[in-house]
Scaffold this motif. Structure first.
Motif, PDB file in Angstrom:
ATOM      1  N   MET A  44       0.982  -1.307   0.008  1.00 25.97           N
ATOM      2  CA  MET A  44      -0.021  -0.019  -0.220  1.00 25.97           C
ATOM      3  C   MET A  44       0.881   1.347  -0.059  1.00 25.97           C
ATOM      4  N   ASN A  45       0.410   2.024  -0.956  1.00 27.93           N
ATOM      5  CA  ASN A  45       1.432   3.367  -0.971  1.00 27.93           C
ATOM      6  C   ASN A  45       0.545   4.541  -0.129  1.00 27.93           C
ATOM      7  N   ALA A  46       0.898   4.763   0.786  1.00 28.38           N
ATOM      8  CA  ALA A  46      -0.109   5.789   1.618  1.00 28.38           C
ATOM      9  C   ALA A  46      -0.318   7.344   1.207  1.00 28.38           C
ATOM     10  N   ILE A  47       0.991   7.542   0.645  1.00 21.91           N
ATOM     11  CA  ILE A  47       0.948   9.051  -0.127  1.00 21.91           C
ATOM     12  C   ILE A  47       0.034   9.125  -1.469  1.00 21.91           C
ATOM     13  N   GLN A  48       0.143   7.929  -1.958  1.00 21.33           N
ATOM     14  CA  GLN A  48      -0.815   7.857  -3.242  1.00 21.33           C
ATOM     15  C   GLN A  48      -2.048   7.704  -2.911  1.00 21.33           C
ATOM     16  N   GLU A  49      -2.612   6.931  -1.909  1.00 22.14           N
ATOM     17  CA  GLU A  49      -3.890   6.537  -1.570  1.00 22.14           C
ATOM     18  C   GLU A  49      -4.274   8.096  -0.942  1.00 22.14           C
ATOM     19  N   LYS A  50      -3.653   8.409   0.088  1.00 21.16           N
ATOM     20  CA  LYS A  50      -4.365   9.616   0.934  1.00 21.16           C
ATOM     21  C   LYS A  50      -4.586  10.962   0.027  1.00 21.16           C
ATOM     22  N   TYR A  51      -3.575  11.070  -1.152  1.00 16.17           N
ATOM     23  CA  TYR A  51      -3.464  12.320  -1.749  1.00 16.17           C
ATOM     24  C   TYR A  51      -3.618  12.322  -3.207  1.00 16.17           C
ATOM     25  N   ALA A  52      -4.471  11.232  -3.529  1.00 23.61           N
ATOM     26  CA  ALA A  52      -4.620  10.661  -4.963  1.00 23.61           C
ATOM     27  C   ALA A  52      -4.612  11.778  -5.754  1.00 23.61           C
ATOM     28  N   LYS A  53      -5.648  12.676  -5.589  1.00 19.62           N
ATOM     29  CA  LYS A  53      -5.932  13.922  -6.462  1.00 19.62           C
ATOM     30  C   LYS A  53      -4.924  14.775  -6.603  1.00 19.62           C
ATOM     31  N   GLU A  54      -4.375  15.226  -5.408  1.00 25.07           N
ATOM     32  CA  GLU A  54      -3.102  16.093  -5.389  1.00 25.07           C
ATOM     33  C   GLU A  54      -1.879  15.529  -6.233  1.00 25.07           C
ATOM     34  N   VAL A  55      -1.575  14.222  -5.899  1.00 28.07           N
ATOM     35  CA  VAL A  55      -0.453  13.612  -6.564  1.00 28.07           C
ATOM     36  C   VAL A  55      -0.630  13.697  -8.024  1.00 28.07           C
ATOM     37  N   LYS A  56      -1.763  13.303  -8.570  1.00 31.58           N
ATOM     38  CA  LYS A  56      -2.187  13.327  -9.974  1.00 31.58           C
ATOM     39  C   LYS A  56      -1.933  14.586 -10.283  1.00 31.58           C
ATOM     40  N   GLY A  57      -2.561  15.615  -9.945  1.00 30.62           N
ATOM     41  CA  GLY A  57      -2.270  17.069 -10.184  1.00 30.62           C
ATOM     42  C   GLY A  57      -0.819  17.481 -10.354  1.00 30.62           C
ATOM     43  N   ILE A  58       0.096  17.047  -9.329  1.00 28.69           N
ATOM     44  CA  ILE A  58       1.453  17.441  -9.483  1.00 28.69           C
ATOM     45  C   ILE A  58       2.155  16.497 -10.650  1.00 28.69           C
ATOM     46  N   LEU A  59       1.767  15.423 -10.620  1.00 34.32           N
ATOM     47  CA  LEU A  59       2.669  14.483 -11.677  1.00 34.32           C
ATOM     48  C   LEU A  59       2.071  14.907 -13.090  1.00 34.32           C
ATOM     49  N   GLY A  60       1.098  15.513 -13.464  1.00 33.28           N
ATOM     50  CA  GLY A  60       0.574  15.939 -14.524  1.00 33.28           C
ATOM     51  C   GLY A  60       1.214  17.227 -15.102  1.00 33.28           C
ATOM     52  N   LYS A  61       2.025  17.874 -14.065  1.00 38.77           N
ATOM     53  CA  LYS A  61       2.805  19.309 -14.606  1.00 38.77           C
ATOM     54  C   LYS A  61       3.989  18.818 -15.135  1.00 38.77           C
ATOM     55  N   TYR A  62       4.358  17.478 -15.217  1.00 37.23           N
ATOM     56  CA  TYR A  62       5.783  17.368 -15.530  1.00 37.23           C
ATOM     57  C   TYR A  62       5.644  16.399 -16.919  1.00 37.23           C
ATOM     58  N   PRO A  63       6.531  16.564 -17.739  1.00 38.37           N
ATOM     59  CA  PRO A  63       6.575  15.525 -18.773  1.00 38.37           C
ATOM     60  C   PRO A  63       6.834  14.288 -18.286  1.00 38.37           C
ATOM     61  N   HIS A  64       6.252  13.155 -19.157  1.00 43.09           N
ATOM     62  CA  HIS A  64       6.456  11.800 -18.796  1.00 43.09           C
ATOM     63  C   HIS A  64       7.547  11.275 -18.383  1.00 43.09           C
ATOM     64  N   ASP A  65       8.791  11.835 -18.974  1.00 44.81           N
ATOM     65  CA  ASP A  65       9.918  11.277 -18.677  1.00 44.81           C
ATOM     66  C   ASP A  65      10.857  12.064 -17.764  1.00 44.81           C
ATOM     67  N   GLN A  66      10.181  12.936 -17.337  1.00 43.56           N
ATOM     68  CA  GLN A  66      10.939  14.146 -16.207  1.00 43.56           C
ATOM     69  C   GLN A  66       9.967  13.819 -14.875  1.00 43.56           C
ATOM     70  N   GLN A  67       9.313  12.844 -14.858  1.00 43.10           N
ATOM     71  CA  GLN A  67       8.471  12.675 -13.514  1.00 43.10           C
ATOM     72  C   GLN A  67       9.260  12.866 -12.109  1.00 43.10           C
ATOM     73  N   ARG A  68      10.501  12.276 -12.170  1.00 39.41           N
ATOM     74  CA  ARG A  68      11.266  12.516 -10.977  1.00 39.41           C
ATOM     75  C   ARG A  68      11.257  13.830 -10.585  1.00 39.41           C
ATOM     76  N   SER A  69      11.035  14.557 -11.486  1.00 38.16           N
ATOM     77  CA  SER A  69      11.234  16.251 -10.804  1.00 38.16           C
ATOM     78  C   SER A  69      10.088  16.671  -9.850  1.00 38.16           C
ATOM     79  N   ALA A  70       8.989  15.831  -9.725  1.00 39.60           N
ATOM     80  CA  ALA A  70       7.998  16.050  -8.886  1.00 39.60           C
ATOM     81  C   ALA A  70       8.229  15.549  -7.522  1.00 39.60           C
ATOM     82  N   VAL A  71       9.441  15.326  -7.315  1.00 39.26           N
ATOM     83  CA  VAL A  71       9.827  14.942  -5.872  1.00 39.26           C
ATOM     84  C   VAL A  71       9.653  16.147  -4.721  1.00 39.26           C
ATOM     85  N   MET A  72       9.982  17.473  -5.266  1.00 38.14           N
ATOM     86  CA  MET A  72       9.834  18.277  -4.247  1.00 38.14           C
ATOM     87  C   MET A  72       8.543  18.573  -3.882  1.00 38.14           C
ATOM     88  N   PRO A  73       7.457  18.893  -4.955  1.00 37.32           N
ATOM     89  CA  PRO A  73       6.090  18.908  -4.338  1.00 37.32           C
ATOM     90  C   PRO A  73       5.636  17.864  -3.661  1.00 37.32           C
TER      91      PRO A  73
END
Ligand code: FES
Length: 168
Positions: free
Chosen positions: A1-30
């Motif tokens: 179970m990934n607690a961050i993914q589950e608890k903040y699903a909408k926010e996580v999706k929104g954050i990941l959507g801001k980064y190109p598919h091959d640069q998702q690792r840049s989402a580490v800060m938010p």
């Protein structure tokens, strides 16, 4: 179970959507910001969850937490006083200020007062070198700089925080 993914699903999706598919690792800060928001620090489990979401290693995530003074891997007092004692500030008395402040609070650098209100840390340059002694205090919503400090002015502020906390 990934607690961050589950608890903040909408926010996580929104954050990941801001980064190109091959640069998702840049989402580490938010994502770290989300993980830290509730309790003021990031647990090992949080780091593992973020690593899993981004397809990177937990060590990569931990290295970011270790590098930036605004991310924390340990629980602290309600107010985390981060005093800059880097060279320019040291030349303006930051080390003596830090020592005396800790003495007044009855703690050492890195420790938390018995009442859990204040933690004091020493950090590197905060870009207010001409205003030393200075420190920053971080909350969930803002970072406040306290410049041209004396031990007396800081203790007065701590007294105010203690009064506020006692009312809660
Ligand atoms: S050296 Fe302390 S703020 Fe720059």
């Amino acid at each position: 179970m990934n607690a961050i993914q589950e608890k903040y699903a909408k926010e996580v999706k929104g954050i990941l959507g801001k980064y190109p598919h091959d640069q998702q690792r840049s989402a580490v800060m938010p994502l770290l910001y989300i993980a830290q928001r509730e309790d003021g620090y990031v647990t090992r489990q949080d780091m593992g969850d973020i690593a899993e979401i981004l397809g990177i290693s937990s060590t990569d995530v931990a290295s970011i937490v270790g590098f930036y003074t605004l991310y924390h891997d340990q629980q602290a007092g309600k107010y985390r006083i981060q005093v800059c004692n880097d060279l320019p500030c040291a030349l303006r008395g930051a080390d003596q200020y830090l020592d005396q402040l800790c003495e007044n609070l009855g703690i050492h650098v890195g420790e938390t007062t018995e009442d859990g209100v204040v933690t004091v840390e020493a950090v590197m340059c905060l870009a207010a070198c001409d205003k030393a002694p200075m420190f920053q205090v971080q909350s969930n919503t803002e970072i406040v700089y306290h410049e041209d400090q004396t031990v007396e002015s800081t203790m007065k502020l701590v007294g105010k925080w203690r009064t506020e906390e006692a009312k809660k």
